[in-house]
Design a protein around this motif. Structure first.
Motif, PDB file in Angstrom:
ATOM      1  N   LEU A  90       5.206  21.334  -7.239  1.00 59.12           N
ATOM      2  CA  LEU A  90       5.370  20.302  -6.224  1.00 59.12           C
ATOM      3  C   LEU A  90       6.851  19.965  -6.076  1.00 59.12           C
ATOM      4  O   LEU A  90       7.625  20.137  -7.027  1.00 59.12           O
ATOM      5  N   PRO A  91       7.277  19.494  -4.888  1.00 59.77           N
ATOM      6  CA  PRO A  91       8.663  19.030  -4.743  1.00 59.77           C
ATOM      7  C   PRO A  91       8.939  17.955  -5.792  1.00 59.77           C
ATOM      8  O   PRO A  91       8.209  16.954  -5.867  1.00 59.77           O
ATOM      9  N   GLN A  92       9.950  18.169  -6.611  1.00 66.60           N
ATOM     10  CA  GLN A  92      10.145  17.298  -7.776  1.00 66.60           C
ATOM     11  C   GLN A  92      10.473  15.856  -7.409  1.00 66.60           C
ATOM     12  O   GLN A  92      10.061  14.928  -8.111  1.00 66.60           O
ATOM     13  N   ASP A  93      11.201  15.639  -6.305  1.00 71.70           N
ATOM     14  CA  ASP A  93      11.506  14.260  -5.911  1.00 71.70           C
ATOM     15  C   ASP A  93      10.232  13.533  -5.480  1.00 71.70           C
ATOM     16  O   ASP A  93      10.029  12.359  -5.827  1.00 71.70           O
ATOM     17  N   VAL A  94       9.365  14.235  -4.748  1.00 72.12           N
ATOM     18  CA  VAL A  94       8.105  13.631  -4.305  1.00 72.12           C
ATOM     19  C   VAL A  94       7.213  13.328  -5.505  1.00 72.12           C
ATOM     20  O   VAL A  94       6.642  12.240  -5.617  1.00 72.12           O
ATOM     21  N   TRP A  95       7.110  14.283  -6.416  1.00 76.58           N
ATOM     22  CA  TRP A  95       6.237  14.087  -7.579  1.00 76.58           C
ATOM     23  C   TRP A  95       6.759  12.964  -8.488  1.00 76.58           C
ATOM     24  O   TRP A  95       5.981  12.154  -8.997  1.00 76.58           O
ATOM     25  N   LYS A  96       8.060  12.885  -8.645  1.00 75.54           N
ATOM     26  CA  LYS A  96       8.639  11.813  -9.462  1.00 75.54           C
ATOM     27  C   LYS A  96       8.303  10.444  -8.879  1.00 75.54           C
ATOM     28  O   LYS A  96       7.919   9.514  -9.591  1.00 75.54           O
ATOM     29  N   ASN A  97       8.422  10.318  -7.549  1.00 73.33           N
ATOM     30  CA  ASN A  97       8.080   9.057  -6.884  1.00 73.33           C
ATOM     31  C   ASN A  97       6.581   8.767  -6.973  1.00 73.33           C
ATOM     32  O   ASN A  97       6.169   7.612  -7.126  1.00 73.33           O
ATOM     33  N   ALA A  98       5.755   9.817  -6.877  1.00 70.22           N
ATOM     34  CA  ALA A  98       4.307   9.634  -6.972  1.00 70.22           C
ATOM     35  C   ALA A  98       3.913   9.096  -8.344  1.00 70.22           C
ATOM     36  O   ALA A  98       3.079   8.186  -8.459  1.00 70.22           O
ATOM     37  N   MET A  99       4.496   9.642  -9.388  1.00 66.61           N
ATOM     38  CA  MET A  99       4.211   9.156 -10.749  1.00 66.61           C
ATOM     39  C   MET A  99       4.636   7.694 -10.896  1.00 66.61           C
ATOM     40  O   MET A  99       3.924   6.884 -11.510  1.00 66.61           O
ATOM     41  N   LYS A 100       5.782   7.359 -10.312  1.00 67.57           N
ATOM     42  CA  LYS A 100       6.277   5.980 -10.387  1.00 67.57           C
ATOM     43  C   LYS A 100       5.322   5.019  -9.674  1.00 67.57           C
ATOM     44  O   LYS A 100       4.980   3.954 -10.197  1.00 67.57           O
ATOM     45  N   GLU A 101       4.864   5.414  -8.471  1.00 68.37           N
ATOM     46  CA  GLU A 101       3.945   4.552  -7.714  1.00 68.37           C
ATOM     47  C   GLU A 101       2.609   4.404  -8.452  1.00 68.37           C
ATOM     48  O   GLU A 101       2.041   3.312  -8.527  1.00 68.37           O
ATOM     49  N   ALA A 102       2.104   5.515  -9.006  1.00 73.68           N
ATOM     50  CA  ALA A 102       0.833   5.467  -9.730  1.00 73.68           C
ATOM     51  C   ALA A 102       0.931   4.579 -10.972  1.00 73.68           C
ATOM     52  O   ALA A 102      -0.041   3.922 -11.363  1.00 73.68           O
ATOM     53  N   SER A 103       2.114   4.552 -11.570  1.00 71.56           N
ATOM     54  CA  SER A 103       2.309   3.804 -12.818  1.00 71.56           C
ATOM     55  C   SER A 103       2.539   2.318 -12.593  1.00 71.56           C
ATOM     56  O   SER A 103       2.623   1.561 -13.571  1.00 71.56           O
ATOM     57  N   VAL A 145       0.840  -1.204   0.000  1.00 69.48           N
ATOM     58  CA  VAL A 145       0.000   0.000   0.000  1.00 69.48           C
ATOM     59  C   VAL A 145       0.875   1.254   0.000  1.00 69.48           C
ATOM     60  O   VAL A 145       1.807   1.374   0.784  1.00 69.48           O
ATOM     61  N   VAL A 146       0.537   2.179  -0.896  1.00 63.33           N
ATOM     62  CA  VAL A 146       1.204   3.480  -0.949  1.00 63.33           C
ATOM     63  C   VAL A 146       0.123   4.555  -0.892  1.00 63.33           C
ATOM     64  O   VAL A 146      -0.928   4.426  -1.538  1.00 63.33           O
ATOM     65  N   VAL A 147       0.370   5.610  -0.115  1.00 66.74           N
ATOM     66  CA  VAL A 147      -0.576   6.722   0.001  1.00 66.74           C
ATOM     67  C   VAL A 147       0.043   7.962  -0.636  1.00 66.74           C
ATOM     68  O   VAL A 147       1.123   8.399  -0.237  1.00 66.74           O
ATOM     69  N   LEU A 148      -0.646   8.503  -1.618  1.00 59.96           N
ATOM     70  CA  LEU A 148      -0.268   9.769  -2.230  1.00 59.96           C
ATOM     71  C   LEU A 148      -1.288  10.787  -1.756  1.00 59.96           C
ATOM     72  O   LEU A 148      -2.443  10.741  -2.173  1.00 59.96           O
ATOM     73  N   THR A 149      -0.889  11.661  -0.851  1.00 60.75           N
ATOM     74  CA  THR A 149      -1.879  12.552  -0.245  1.00 60.75           C
ATOM     75  C   THR A 149      -1.642  14.013  -0.589  1.00 60.75           C
ATOM     76  O   THR A 149      -0.501  14.479  -0.651  1.00 60.75           O
ATOM     77  N   GLN A 150      -2.750  14.711  -0.823  1.00 57.28           N
ATOM     78  CA  GLN A 150      -2.704  16.154  -1.010  1.00 57.28           C
ATOM     79  C   GLN A 150      -2.796  16.881   0.342  1.00 57.28           C
ATOM     80  O   GLN A 150      -2.673  18.100   0.397  1.00 57.28           O
ATOM     81  N   ASN A 151      -3.036  16.120   1.407  1.00 58.10           N
ATOM     82  CA  ASN A 151      -3.208  16.715   2.732  1.00 58.10           C
ATOM     83  C   ASN A 151      -1.859  17.000   3.385  1.00 58.10           C
ATOM     84  O   ASN A 151      -0.877  16.305   3.142  1.00 58.10           O
ATOM     85  N   LEU A 176       3.503   9.628   0.619  1.00 55.86           N
ATOM     86  CA  LEU A 176       4.137  10.732  -0.094  1.00 55.86           C
ATOM     87  C   LEU A 176       3.239  11.951   0.031  1.00 55.86           C
ATOM     88  O   LEU A 176       2.078  11.927  -0.389  1.00 55.86           O
ATOM     89  N   GLU A 177       3.771  13.021   0.635  1.00 51.88           N
ATOM     90  CA  GLU A 177       2.999  14.244   0.853  1.00 51.88           C
ATOM     91  C   GLU A 177       3.218  15.187  -0.326  1.00 51.88           C
ATOM     92  O   GLU A 177       4.229  15.877  -0.410  1.00 51.88           O
ATOM     93  N   LEU A 178       2.260  15.192  -1.241  1.00 50.10           N
ATOM     94  CA  LEU A 178       2.402  15.954  -2.479  1.00 50.10           C
ATOM     95  C   LEU A 178       2.500  17.453  -2.225  1.00 50.10           C
ATOM     96  O   LEU A 178       3.194  18.172  -2.942  1.00 50.10           O
ATOM     97  N   HIS A 179       1.780  17.931  -1.194  1.00 47.80           N
ATOM     98  CA  HIS A 179       1.710  19.369  -0.942  1.00 47.80           C
ATOM     99  C   HIS A 179       2.459  19.790   0.322  1.00 47.80           C
ATOM    100  O   HIS A 179       2.226  20.867   0.859  1.00 47.80           O
ATOM    101  N   GLY A 180       3.366  18.924   0.798  1.00 48.44           N
ATOM    102  CA  GLY A 180       4.170  19.271   1.958  1.00 48.44           C
ATOM    103  C   GLY A 180       3.497  18.955   3.278  1.00 48.44           C
ATOM    104  O   GLY A 180       2.533  18.181   3.333  1.00 48.44           O
TER     105      GLY A 180
END
Length: 242
Positions: free
Chosen positions: A162-175, A94-100, A114-118
């Motif tokens: 968005l923090p680029q390292d976080v967003w890069k990991n988020a795209m990888k997890e989503a994919s 399980v991975v959580v990509l949160t905007q919160n 992964l906290e997309l918005h900090g």
């Protein structure tokens, strides 16, 4: 209910589940949403306060708002929706990509967030590379860094990338997920609203959990019109009782 049977079957057959969460799941813990009826503070529009321009126009006002929010958030507790997500780690990857920005997923026990918005409990300098968790109340606002410049909340404001390292990991997890569950968010904010596209390109099943229909509902494989706490608690209880 047939819908939950379908969802449970898909979860049972899956290997990796990615959750994309937003303000709706936190609202169930008593945290107001920006766009909700209680989303106003001292007659100021939070949509305008949460920007770099507002910060430099009146840093003290913006910091007072964030201090109020931080106190409310630290007093809030994770709800059954948060706990259901963390409980699923016992059964699946399980991975959580949160905007919160409230840290409630981590406080409920989720280990891969992964906290997309900090995060509202972190600070960073407006000039140097200093960043840290907030561990005490500030003597004056806005607080100053050791380098002499202003500190700011370590959150992503409107108009910021968005923090680029976080967003890069988020795209990888989503994919790489089998199932993406979009819970408590209408996904109107970019670029988070592109995450389901990455999942779909991998052949993932998209499941929406929201009390109301959203602009994304028609693009979902399954749409559950219920609160995150109710729907996710029901799903995890079915999985546990198999």
């Amino acid at each position: 209910m047939k819908m939950f049977d379908t969802v449970t079957q898909k979860l049972r057959d899956s290997r990796k589940i990615v959750f994309v969460t937003g303000a709706g799941i936190s609202q169930e813990s008593g945290i107001p949403t920006f766009r909700g009826k209680d989303g106003h503070w001292r007659k100021h529009d939070p949509m305008k306060l949460a920007s770099i321009d507002a910060f430099y126009d009146d840093p003290k006002l913006v910091w007072e708002w964030y201090e109020d929010r931080r106190k409310n958030i630290l007093a809030a507790k994770p709800n059954e929706g948060h706990f259901a997500i963390s409980e699923m780690e016992k059964f699946k990857d399980v991975v959580v990509l949160t905007q919160n920005i409230d840290g409630l997923h981590q406080r409920s026990g989720s280990t891969n967030v992964l906290e997309l918005h900090g995060s509202i409990i972190r600070i960073k300098c407006t000039v140097c590379n200093f960043s840290d968790n907030i561990t005490e109340n500030f003597e004056s606002l806005p607080p100053k860094c050791e380098c002499g410049n202003m500190l700011r909340p370590d959150v992503v404001w409107f108009g910021e990338a968005l923090p680029q390292d976080v967003w890069k990991n988020a795209m990888k997890e989503a994919s790489t997920c089998d199932i993406m569950i979009i819970a408590g968010t209408s996904l109107v904010v970019s670029p988070a609203n592109t995450l389901p596209v990455y999942a779909k390109q991998n052949g993932a099943t998209l499941i929406e959990v929201n009390p109301e229909k959203t602009v994304m509902s028609n693009d979902m494989d399954l749409s559950i019109q219920a609160t995150s706490a109710n729907a996710l608690l029901r799903i995890i209880s079915i999985l546990k009782n198999e």
